[in-house]
Design an enzyme around this catalytic site. Sequence first.
Site, PDB file in Angstrom:
ATOM      1  N   CYS A  73      11.268 -33.810  33.376  1.00 33.73           N
ATOM      2  CA  CYS A  73      11.353 -34.589  33.361  1.00 33.73           C
ATOM      3  C   CYS A  73      12.701 -34.601  32.199  1.00 33.73           C
ATOM      4  CB  CYS A  73      10.402 -35.145  32.313  1.00 33.73           C
ATOM      5  SG  CYS A  73      10.316 -37.022  31.895  1.00 33.73           S
ATOM      6  N   HIS A 150      12.735 -36.456  44.690  1.00 34.17           N
ATOM      7  CA  HIS A 150      13.156 -37.780  44.769  1.00 34.17           C
ATOM      8  C   HIS A 150      13.958 -37.781  45.810  1.00 34.17           C
ATOM      9  CE1 HIS A 150      13.221 -38.330  40.221  1.00 34.17           C
ATOM     10  NE2 HIS A 150      13.776 -36.830  40.718  1.00 34.17           N
ATOM     11  N   GLU A 199       8.343 -44.732  39.588  1.00 33.12           N
ATOM     12  CA  GLU A 199       8.327 -43.115  39.017  1.00 33.12           C
ATOM     13  C   GLU A 199       7.133 -42.463  39.581  1.00 33.12           C
ATOM     14  OE1 GLU A 199       9.127 -40.758  35.550  1.00 33.12           O
ATOM     15  OE2 GLU A 199      10.643 -41.909  35.297  1.00 33.12           O
ATOM     16  N   CYS A 208      14.991 -42.851  34.522  1.00 27.45           N
ATOM     17  CA  CYS A 208      14.373 -41.417  34.723  1.00 27.45           C
ATOM     18  C   CYS A 208      15.222 -40.829  35.450  1.00 27.45           C
ATOM     19  CB  CYS A 208      14.315 -41.708  36.492  1.00 27.45           C
ATOM     20  SG  CYS A 208      13.314 -40.004  37.066  1.00 27.45           S
ATOM     21  N   GLY A 211      15.435 -38.379  38.286  1.00 28.68           N
ATOM     22  CA  GLY A 211      16.013 -40.186  39.795  1.00 28.68           C
ATOM     23  C   GLY A 211      17.318 -39.737  38.966  1.00 28.68           C
TER      24      GLY A 211
END
Length: 268
Positions: A73, A150, A199, A208, A211
């Site tokens: 994260c 992703h 997400e 994100c 991301g």
Amino acid sequence: MGVRFHKMHGLGNDFVVIDARVAPVALSEPQVRAIADRRTGVGCDQLILVETSTVADARMRIFNADGGEVGACGNATRCVARLLGEDVRIETLAGILHGKTNGTGATIDMGQPRFNWETIPLAYAMDTRDMPVGWEGLERPTAANVGNPHVIFFVPDTYAVALDAIGPVIETDPLFPERVNVNIATVRTRNAIDLRVWERGVGLTQACGTGACATAVAAIRLGLAGGPVTVTLPGGDLIIDWKPGETIRMTGPATHVYSGEIDTGWLG
Ligand SMILES: N[C@H](CCC[C@H](N)C(=O)O)C(=O)O
């Protein structure tokens, strides 16, 4: 006796951060979901447990709002770095990350991206540069693992995509055995990308970090961009720097909003 926490966020991607280095904290999936609930709990996209580590300054465990534990994260890593100090190493499921804080945020070395279909992971072999799949007008994505999975679609206008509708369909497609974070990106210049993210385990978020890393790396890998790339999310900008063969450096803000205490009587 309650559980103390810090409410923090990175560009509006928000967290309940529990420092469990002195007194260990164990939370079940239903308890994580209860804390994350924006009406009856504290409310957050992710719950973060900071624990002691034998190999780094601290260990960071990441739980999505749905209760599931995941490996990375980016926005939370900047927040934890700010809690820990100026120059820190943080152990995660995806490896040991190095962070340096600056004025209002931090720069995190997010490690090397992976691109092979097995490392995303995907359910079967394919070229992750140009995947022969599509969902309701979103075609030929690319994929990367930056500690978590992703899939990235490059489109003319990210804000024209009904991501709230298509996001959960792609997130849970059997092509992704561990589900996936869904990134819809528009390359504006070689150093500027607009991005929105559905997400895994949460839904639409304001930002994100992983991301932004995966999308900038994918754009550079496909020759659409060159680092450093400013990734503009609904919550604001992250700066991602990467060249093939290097690790990804992500720079952005990290905000401490308030500290509080969860009544363990309520938590059950
Ligand atoms: N939803 C992600 C975890 C949080 C990622 C995001 N909040 C970030 O800042 O990287 C996953 O299931 O892999």
